[in-house]
Motif scaffolding. Structure first.
Motif, PDB file in Angstrom:
ATOM      1  N   SER A 105      -4.079   0.683  12.080  1.00 16.37           N
ATOM      2  CA  SER A 105      -5.515   0.791  12.341  1.00 16.37           C
ATOM      3  C   SER A 105      -6.272  -0.469  11.917  1.00 16.37           C
ATOM      4  O   SER A 105      -7.393  -0.694  12.370  1.00 16.37           O
ATOM      5  CB  SER A 105      -6.101   2.006  11.606  1.00 16.37           C
ATOM      6  OG  SER A 105      -5.913   1.888  10.199  1.00 16.37           O
ATOM      7  N   THR A 128      -0.356  -1.057  -5.588  1.00 19.45           N
ATOM      8  CA  THR A 128       0.759  -0.420  -6.275  1.00 19.45           C
ATOM      9  C   THR A 128       1.855  -1.406  -6.646  1.00 19.45           C
ATOM     10  O   THR A 128       2.611  -1.165  -7.590  1.00 19.45           O
ATOM     11  CB  THR A 128       1.362   0.677  -5.384  1.00 19.45           C
ATOM     12  OG1 THR A 128       1.753   0.102  -4.118  1.00 19.45           O
ATOM     13  CG2 THR A 128       0.337   1.782  -5.116  1.00 19.45           C
ATOM     14  N   GLY A 187       4.544  -0.209   8.454  1.00 12.33           N
ATOM     15  CA  GLY A 187       4.739   1.232   8.489  1.00 12.33           C
ATOM     16  C   GLY A 187       4.041   1.812   9.710  1.00 12.33           C
ATOM     17  O   GLY A 187       3.958   1.198  10.773  1.00 12.33           O
ATOM     18  N   ARG A 188       3.493   3.000   9.555  1.00  7.91           N
ATOM     19  CA  ARG A 188       2.887   3.699  10.694  1.00  7.91           C
ATOM     20  C   ARG A 188       1.427   3.311  10.913  1.00  7.91           C
ATOM     21  O   ARG A 188       0.857   3.601  11.957  1.00  7.91           O
ATOM     22  CB  ARG A 188       2.977   5.213  10.485  1.00  7.91           C
ATOM     23  CG  ARG A 188       4.396   5.746  10.435  1.00  7.91           C
ATOM     24  CD  ARG A 188       4.403   7.251  10.426  1.00  7.91           C
ATOM     25  NE  ARG A 188       3.685   7.786   9.265  1.00  7.91           N
ATOM     26  CZ  ARG A 188       4.248   7.996   8.078  1.00  7.91           C
ATOM     27  NH1 ARG A 188       5.519   7.702   7.900  1.00  7.91           N
ATOM     28  NH2 ARG A 188       3.549   8.496   7.076  1.00  7.91           N
ATOM     29  N   ASP A 189       0.807   2.703   9.924  1.00  9.37           N
ATOM     30  CA  ASP A 189      -0.623   2.443  10.009  1.00  9.37           C
ATOM     31  C   ASP A 189      -0.900   1.081  10.630  1.00  9.37           C
ATOM     32  O   ASP A 189      -0.604   0.044  10.036  1.00  9.37           O
ATOM     33  CB  ASP A 189      -1.249   2.520   8.621  1.00  9.37           C
ATOM     34  CG  ASP A 189      -2.763   2.392   8.666  1.00  9.37           C
ATOM     35  OD1 ASP A 189      -3.317   2.393   9.781  1.00  9.37           O
ATOM     36  OD2 ASP A 189      -3.385   2.303   7.585  1.00  9.37           O
ATOM     37  N   GLY A 198       0.833  -1.196   0.000  1.00 12.94           N
ATOM     38  CA  GLY A 198       0.000   0.000   0.000  1.00 12.94           C
ATOM     39  C   GLY A 198       0.863   1.240   0.000  1.00 12.94           C
ATOM     40  O   GLY A 198       2.021   1.206   0.444  1.00 12.94           O
ATOM     41  N   THR A 199       0.344   2.344  -0.466  1.00 17.80           N
ATOM     42  CA  THR A 199       1.130   3.570  -0.571  1.00 17.80           C
ATOM     43  C   THR A 199       1.497   4.145   0.796  1.00 17.80           C
ATOM     44  O   THR A 199       2.561   4.726   0.972  1.00 17.80           O
ATOM     45  CB  THR A 199       0.351   4.627  -1.376  1.00 17.80           C
ATOM     46  OG1 THR A 199      -0.946   4.808  -0.781  1.00 17.80           O
ATOM     47  CG2 THR A 199       0.174   4.190  -2.825  1.00 17.80           C
ATOM     48  N   ALA A 200       0.610   3.993   1.790  1.00 16.78           N
ATOM     49  CA  ALA A 200       0.874   4.534   3.121  1.00 16.78           C
ATOM     50  C   ALA A 200       1.268   3.443   4.110  1.00 16.78           C
ATOM     51  O   ALA A 200       1.259   3.660   5.315  1.00 16.78           O
ATOM     52  CB  ALA A 200      -0.369   5.270   3.625  1.00 16.78           C
ATOM     53  N   GLY A 201       1.631   2.285   3.613  1.00 19.00           N
ATOM     54  CA  GLY A 201       1.915   1.143   4.461  1.00 19.00           C
ATOM     55  C   GLY A 201       1.030  -0.011   4.069  1.00 19.00           C
ATOM     56  O   GLY A 201      -0.147   0.189   3.759  1.00 19.00           O
TER      57      GLY A 201
END
Length: 227
Positions: free
Chosen positions: A79, A202, A75-77, A49-52
């Motif tokens: 949730s 991606t 990553g940071r996500d 994923g683009t954000a993690g």
């Protein structure tokens, strides 16, 4: 497999493509049947994923068409962290602040939320759908695989196992899609890895199969596997 695929890139050790030999075609033809014969497999699904991305550590029951495991965000996500169970139509999630490395053998009795499994637009749901489709109650027709575009791409090793890397044939729903799915297949037809690019991701989704004995999936409350 119902999800829409895009062409996956070259694999480690790739030197093809070339036409499948009869032995290679036979092994590719039985690789999904091997999963069904085993009742199910343990699998780690890496969804970029683009954000993690997400990593799903799960077991898939190929006879009941149900999967169960734990999701960890990269990553940071975080949730999406928690337990997950899914069928061909529904996803059940159990959010957890500190999700364990592996899902407990018996799913919790409460704390589950359900939603429909999305047919498009979700990399996770596309990956879950694909995972359920990697088992079949009968072998494919080995003679038709080369005719429909399946090919050999090279040799590789997965966790010490020597494998052949092959691309699958065109999907039944969409002609001209040969090569959308890449399989890492052992000498006896065992599936060790699958790599697929989905339209909503991606980077290619990677599914790595464990070789330890399959532990049956216990459905969450209210879920009845198909038999």
């Amino acid at each position: 497999m119902g999800a829409a695929f895009l062409l996956a890139g070259g694999g480690s050790g790739s030197s093809g493509p070339r036409a499948l030999t009869s032995d290679e075609a036979n092994r590719l033809a039985i690789t999904r049947f091997r999963n069904y014969e085993a009742h199910g497999r343990a699998v780690t699904i890496t969804v970029p994923g683009t954000a993690g991305g997400l990593i799903v550590t799960a077991s898939v029951d190929y006879r009941g068409k149900v999967g169960y495991g734990v999701v960890h965000g990269t990553g940071r996500d975080t949730s999406s962290d928690g337990l997950i169970e899914w069928t061909a139509t529904s996803v059940f999630v159990h959010p957890m602040v500190k999700a364990p490395a592996h899902a407990p053998a018996s799913p919790p009795d409460s704390g589950w939320y359900s939603r429909p499994l999305q047919s498009s637009g979700s990399s996770l749901d596309s990956s879950l759908t694909i995972a359920l489709g990697l088992g079949s109650d009968r072998p494919d027709n080995a003679q038709l695989l080369p005719q429909n575009g399946a090919a050999w791409w090279g040799r590789d090793q997965v966790d010490g196992h020597r494998v052949d890397v092959m691309t699958g044939p065109s999907s039944r729903e969409r002609s001209g899609t040969a090569g959308n799915v890449r399989y890492w297949v052992g000498s006896d037809g065992t599936m060790y890895r699958v790599r697929i690019s989905v339209s909503s991701a991606t980077q290619p989704v990677v599914m790595d199969f464990d070789t330890h004995k399959y532990v049956p999936v216990k459905p969450v409350p209210g879920v009845t596997p198909t038999r």
